[in-house]
Motif scaffolding. Sequence first.
Motif, PDB file in Angstrom:
ATOM      1  N   VAL A  31      -8.525   9.250  -8.742  1.00 19.92           N
ATOM      2  CA  VAL A  31      -6.948   8.941  -8.757  1.00 19.92           C
ATOM      3  C   VAL A  31      -6.503  10.086  -8.354  1.00 19.92           C
ATOM      4  CG1 VAL A  31      -7.153   7.046 -10.610  1.00 19.92           C
ATOM      5  CG2 VAL A  31      -7.097   9.453 -11.301  1.00 19.92           C
ATOM      6  N   ARG A  32      -4.989  10.055  -8.090  1.00 23.42           N
ATOM      7  CA  ARG A  32      -4.299  11.281  -7.589  1.00 23.42           C
ATOM      8  C   ARG A  32      -3.916  12.379  -8.715  1.00 23.42           C
ATOM      9  NH1 ARG A  32       0.845  10.654  -4.166  1.00 23.42           N
ATOM     10  NH2 ARG A  32       0.674   8.729  -5.054  1.00 23.42           N
ATOM     11  N   ASN A  33      -3.333  11.377  -9.935  1.00 26.38           N
ATOM     12  CA  ASN A  33      -2.998  12.146 -11.067  1.00 26.38           C
ATOM     13  C   ASN A  33      -3.936  11.818 -12.205  1.00 26.38           C
ATOM     14  OD1 ASN A  33      -1.379  13.173 -13.205  1.00 26.38           O
ATOM     15  ND2 ASN A  33       0.449  12.121 -12.601  1.00 26.38           N
ATOM     16  N   ASP A  50      -6.847  14.003  -3.812  1.00 30.63           N
ATOM     17  CA  ASP A  50      -5.493  13.745  -3.079  1.00 30.63           C
ATOM     18  C   ASP A  50      -5.752  13.775  -1.707  1.00 30.63           C
ATOM     19  OD1 ASP A  50      -3.060  13.900  -2.161  1.00 30.63           O
ATOM     20  OD2 ASP A  50      -2.202  15.474  -3.091  1.00 30.63           O
ATOM     21  N   PHE A  51      -5.694  12.728  -1.022  1.00 31.66           N
ATOM     22  CA  PHE A  51      -6.082  12.388   0.474  1.00 31.66           C
ATOM     23  C   PHE A  51      -4.831  13.285   1.322  1.00 31.66           C
ATOM     24  CE2 PHE A  51      -8.599   8.571   1.481  1.00 31.66           C
ATOM     25  CZ  PHE A  51      -9.367   8.671   0.293  1.00 31.66           C
ATOM     26  N   ALA A  52      -3.722  13.852   0.684  1.00 27.51           N
ATOM     27  CA  ALA A  52      -3.125  14.583   1.487  1.00 27.51           C
ATOM     28  C   ALA A  52      -3.186  15.927   1.589  1.00 27.51           C
ATOM     29  CB  ALA A  52      -1.629  14.642   0.888  1.00 27.51           C
ATOM     30  N   GLN A 123       2.283   2.907  13.564  1.00 28.41           N
ATOM     31  CA  GLN A 123       1.566   4.032  13.131  1.00 28.41           C
ATOM     32  C   GLN A 123       0.702   3.664  11.764  1.00 28.41           C
ATOM     33  OE1 GLN A 123       1.139   6.883  14.354  1.00 28.41           O
ATOM     34  NE2 GLN A 123       2.458   5.990  16.091  1.00 28.41           N
ATOM     35  N   TYR A 124       1.061   2.616  11.231  1.00 30.87           N
ATOM     36  CA  TYR A 124       0.327   2.099  10.039  1.00 30.87           C
ATOM     37  C   TYR A 124      -1.241   1.772  10.431  1.00 30.87           C
ATOM     38  CZ  TYR A 124      -1.438  -1.072   6.279  1.00 30.87           C
ATOM     39  OH  TYR A 124      -1.904  -1.920   5.410  1.00 30.87           O
ATOM     40  N   HIS A 125      -0.913   0.725  11.565  1.00 30.88           N
ATOM     41  CA  HIS A 125      -2.172   0.169  11.911  1.00 30.88           C
ATOM     42  C   HIS A 125      -2.860   0.862  12.837  1.00 30.88           C
ATOM     43  CE1 HIS A 125      -0.536  -4.037  11.277  1.00 30.88           C
ATOM     44  NE2 HIS A 125      -1.366  -4.007  10.626  1.00 30.88           N
ATOM     45  N   SER A 127      -3.185   4.233  12.695  1.00 33.09           N
ATOM     46  CA  SER A 127      -3.910   5.343  11.756  1.00 33.09           C
ATOM     47  C   SER A 127      -5.060   4.800  10.969  1.00 33.09           C
ATOM     48  CB  SER A 127      -2.842   5.964  10.734  1.00 33.09           C
ATOM     49  OG  SER A 127      -2.293   5.078  10.121  1.00 33.09           O
ATOM     50  N   LYS A 128      -5.018   3.319  10.669  1.00 35.66           N
ATOM     51  CA  LYS A 128      -6.291   2.654   9.993  1.00 35.66           C
ATOM     52  C   LYS A 128      -7.205   2.583  11.013  1.00 35.66           C
ATOM     53  CE  LYS A 128      -4.488   0.865   5.775  1.00 35.66           C
ATOM     54  NZ  LYS A 128      -5.764   1.056   4.848  1.00 35.66           N
ATOM     55  N   ARG A 129      -6.946   2.019  12.181  1.00 32.05           N
ATOM     56  CA  ARG A 129      -8.099   1.833  13.336  1.00 32.05           C
ATOM     57  C   ARG A 129      -8.679   3.093  13.541  1.00 32.05           C
ATOM     58  NH1 ARG A 129      -6.060   0.300  19.290  1.00 32.05           N
ATOM     59  NH2 ARG A 129      -8.028   0.877  20.173  1.00 32.05           N
ATOM     60  N   ALA A 155       0.769  -6.607  -7.573  1.00 39.92           N
ATOM     61  CA  ALA A 155       1.029  -6.519  -5.898  1.00 39.92           C
ATOM     62  C   ALA A 155       2.425  -6.067  -5.608  1.00 39.92           C
ATOM     63  CB  ALA A 155       0.759  -7.665  -5.323  1.00 39.92           C
ATOM     64  N   LYS A 156       2.525  -5.044  -4.925  1.00 38.83           N
ATOM     65  CA  LYS A 156       4.028  -4.430  -4.716  1.00 38.83           C
ATOM     66  C   LYS A 156       4.790  -5.616  -3.988  1.00 38.83           C
ATOM     67  CE  LYS A 156       3.012   0.242  -5.162  1.00 38.83           C
ATOM     68  NZ  LYS A 156       2.323   1.347  -4.755  1.00 38.83           N
ATOM     69  N   SER A 157       4.104  -6.209  -2.767  1.00 38.88           N
ATOM     70  CA  SER A 157       4.490  -7.088  -1.937  1.00 38.88           C
ATOM     71  C   SER A 157       5.084  -8.405  -3.020  1.00 38.88           C
ATOM     72  CB  SER A 157       3.598  -7.529  -0.711  1.00 38.88           C
ATOM     73  OG  SER A 157       2.498  -8.284  -1.312  1.00 38.88           O
TER      74      SER A 157
HETATM   75  N1  LIG Z   1      -1.738  -5.051  -0.680  1.00 39.03           N
HETATM   76  C1  LIG Z   1      -1.975  -5.684   0.357  1.00 39.03           C
HETATM   77  O1  LIG Z   1      -1.345  -6.662   0.758  1.00 39.03           O
HETATM   78  C2  LIG Z   1      -2.635  -4.780   1.503  1.00 39.03           C
HETATM   79  C3  LIG Z   1      -3.028  -5.588   2.717  1.00 39.03           C
HETATM   80  C4  LIG Z   1      -3.770  -4.949   3.568  1.00 39.03           C
HETATM   81  C5  LIG Z   1      -4.280  -3.965   3.534  1.00 39.03           C
HETATM   82  N2  LIG Z   1      -3.999  -3.031   2.524  1.00 39.03           N
HETATM   83  C6  LIG Z   1      -4.827  -1.948   2.323  1.00 39.03           C
HETATM   84  O2  LIG Z   1      -5.505  -1.712   1.207  1.00 39.03           O
HETATM   85  C7  LIG Z   1      -5.413  -0.557   0.482  1.00 39.03           C
HETATM   86  C8  LIG Z   1      -5.020  -0.431  -1.029  1.00 39.03           C
HETATM   87  O3  LIG Z   1      -3.737  -1.192  -0.886  1.00 39.03           O
HETATM   88  P1  LIG Z   1      -2.702  -1.601  -2.294  1.00 39.03           P
HETATM   89  O4  LIG Z   1      -2.097  -2.766  -1.954  1.00 39.03           O
HETATM   90  O5  LIG Z   1      -3.775  -1.423  -3.433  1.00 39.03           O
HETATM   91  O6  LIG Z   1      -1.801  -0.210  -2.587  1.00 39.03           O
HETATM   92  P2  LIG Z   1      -1.140   0.333  -3.735  1.00 39.03           P
HETATM   93  O7  LIG Z   1      -1.169  -0.354  -4.793  1.00 39.03           O
HETATM   94  O8  LIG Z   1      -0.119   1.077  -3.201  1.00 39.03           O
HETATM   95  O9  LIG Z   1      -2.241   1.442  -3.870  1.00 39.03           O
HETATM   96  C9  LIG Z   1      -2.579   2.512  -2.979  1.00 39.03           C
HETATM   97  C10 LIG Z   1      -3.487   3.385  -3.499  1.00 39.03           C
HETATM   98  O10 LIG Z   1      -3.571   4.598  -3.017  1.00 39.03           O
HETATM   99  C11 LIG Z   1      -3.425   5.916  -3.639  1.00 39.03           C
HETATM  100  N3  LIG Z   1      -3.020   7.199  -3.146  1.00 39.03           N
HETATM  101  C12 LIG Z   1      -1.594   7.047  -2.183  1.00 39.03           C
HETATM  102  N4  LIG Z   1      -1.564   8.480  -1.795  1.00 39.03           N
HETATM  103  C13 LIG Z   1      -2.594   9.092  -2.081  1.00 39.03           C
HETATM  104  C14 LIG Z   1      -3.074  10.166  -2.079  1.00 39.03           C
HETATM  105  N5  LIG Z   1      -2.303  11.158  -1.027  1.00 39.03           N
HETATM  106  N6  LIG Z   1      -4.161  10.702  -2.344  1.00 39.03           N
HETATM  107  C15 LIG Z   1      -4.973   9.847  -3.079  1.00 39.03           C
HETATM  108  N7  LIG Z   1      -4.793   8.561  -3.207  1.00 39.03           N
HETATM  109  C16 LIG Z   1      -3.433   8.381  -2.886  1.00 39.03           C
HETATM  110  C17 LIG Z   1      -2.388   5.359  -4.787  1.00 39.03           C
HETATM  111  O11 LIG Z   1      -2.751   6.537  -5.646  1.00 39.03           O
HETATM  112  P3  LIG Z   1      -1.160   6.612  -6.757  1.00 39.03           P
HETATM  113  O12 LIG Z   1      -1.344   5.393  -7.632  1.00 39.03           O
HETATM  114  O13 LIG Z   1      -1.406   7.812  -7.486  1.00 39.03           O
HETATM  115  O14 LIG Z   1       0.058   6.417  -5.720  1.00 39.03           O
HETATM  116  C18 LIG Z   1      -2.952   4.044  -4.982  1.00 39.03           C
HETATM  117  O15 LIG Z   1      -3.928   4.247  -5.958  1.00 39.03           O
HETATM  118  C19 LIG Z   1      -4.449   0.331   1.178  1.00 39.03           C
HETATM  119  O16 LIG Z   1      -5.351   1.007   2.350  1.00 39.03           O
HETATM  120  C20 LIG Z   1      -3.746  -0.802   2.005  1.00 39.03           C
HETATM  121  O17 LIG Z   1      -3.193  -0.387   3.318  1.00 39.03           O
HETATM  122  C21 LIG Z   1      -3.372  -3.716   1.182  1.00 39.03           C
END
Ligand SMILES: NC(=O)c1ccc[n+]([C@@H]2O[C@H](COP(=O)([O-])OP(=O)(O)OC[C@H]3O[C@@H](n4cnc5c(N)ncnc54)[C@H](OP(=O)(O)O)[C@@H]3O)[C@@H](O)[C@H]2O)c1
Length: 427
Positions: A31-33, A50-52, A123-125, A127-129, A155-157
């Motif tokens: 986890v980040r924090n 921290d991935f950054a 850029q999202y896609h 960078s993942k690719r 889910a945020k979406s």
């Molecule tokens: N949800 C979807 O619909 C969906 C669809 C396709 C692909 N994905 C992919 O699935 C993965 C997870 O998505 P999710 O929906 O679970 O997103 P999410 O709820 O936003 O979770 C993202 C995670 O990444 C962590 N993170 C962000 N910045 C970070 C950093 N600098 N260092 C370390 N950890 C960091 C966050 O930690 P914090 O909690 O500390 O911010 C969180 O645990 C992502 O790669 C996303 O692109 C998701």
Amino acid sequence: MNILLTGAGGFIGSHLLRALTREGHWVVACVRNLQGAKRSVVVADYIACDFARDLGEEAWLPRLTNIDVIINAVGIIRESCGQRFAALHTDTPIALFRAAAKAGVRKVIQISALGADAGARSQYHLSKRAADEALAGLDIDWTILCPSIVYGAGAKSTALFRALASLPFTPLVGDGNQRIQPLHIDDLVRAVVQAVEDNSTNRQHIELVGPHAITMRELLAKQRQWLDGGELRPLAIPYPLALRLAQLGGFLGATPIDRGSVEMLQRGNCADVTPLIAAFNFRPQSLDAMLQKTPASDADRWHARLYFLAPLLRYSLALLWIFTAITSAFLYPQEKSYALLEEVGIDEIAQPFFLYGAALLDLLLGTALLLRRHVTAVALLQIATILAYSLIITITLPEFWLHPYGPISKNIPLLVATLIMLQLERK
Ligand SMILES: NC(=O)c1ccc[n+]([C@@H]2O[C@H](COP(=O)([O-])OP(=O)(O)OC[C@H]3O[C@@H](n4cnc5c(N)ncnc54)[C@H](OP(=O)(O)O)[C@@H]3O)[C@@H](O)[C@H]2O)c1
């Protein structure tokens, strides 16, 4: 098995963490924090990453002792200060994967995204690719999973779609005919757990989608129906205007999506469901079935209706404090302010200090709220300030309680509004 799970506090990560520990695996949850992490699962090690910043293999190697499988579920949908696609989606994952190959980790499961393919434009896609391709070139077992939009609790979406659906008029990008193929989180988790436990998906790149494609308009109508049985009232926003608005919202940090997200939505997010069924031997559940299974609760309705009101409340309270500071320092006649302070018992020498000191305090509190800095401390300070102002006036100028414009009685709903904001802003 010993599993290192990155993004363990996120939507997908936290569901995976629960499922994997339920299945008897030992999980190292990154986890980040570390302090702020909700340790929802006790049978796991929590470590900070921290991935950054953890951009090199050397940052990861010490964390990989005795790890059998890595699952990478870190990602962002839009860039923000210090959170760049290049670091989070490409450079750090590649460093992690290379370290895994060196440390003798058996397998890496990468949560990529549907669309991170040869046709990727955003850029999202892209960078993942780049990370997916680097992983595929390493001498280690891997499974790359590319989900479409994943929905379910947390889910945020999903939260955004429900909030949009519950508005009196729901904005749609153009005619809302963008096609997506939502996948339920339980199905994603099931696929990942299988990928951890058996080798049949090794070195496969699998698109994960729900059983049916639907348009955004249909999706929002279903959410509206699910929330309160109402009909969606769509408000079409022309695509170029939607792009501009998302760009502005993203720039101000005021919206959960930005221009890139709208472009990705316009491109659509669908695929054939057959590879998922062939690889994992189950058929994903339909959105209709899942909505039917879980009726909307009052909490769901409240969350949807308050989604846009919560930031509005914070902005309006911030503006109230800033506006009060400006009027009392510059617009209200100074002699009238001093006369009031005189009545409260402040002597002439101290009056400028109290007038401009209070205005400065109001300005600082309002600005901190506007910028969302230390919201809890700021809200508590605001409550203390309102109580102090009200008490002093009650003692020295009690007739203000009977003033027809209610300058003191209005503090009661203001206190309650501040308390509500405090709760809504708490993570
Ligand atoms: N949800 C979807 O619909 C969906 C669809 C396709 C692909 N994905 C992919 O699935 C993965 C997870 O998505 P999710 O929906 O679970 O997103 P999410 O709820 O936003 O979770 C993202 C995670 O990444 C962590 N993170 C962000 N910045 C970070 C950093 N600098 N260092 C370390 N950890 C960091 C966050 O930690 P914090 O909690 O500390 O911010 C969180 O645990 C992502 O790669 C996303 O692109 C998701």
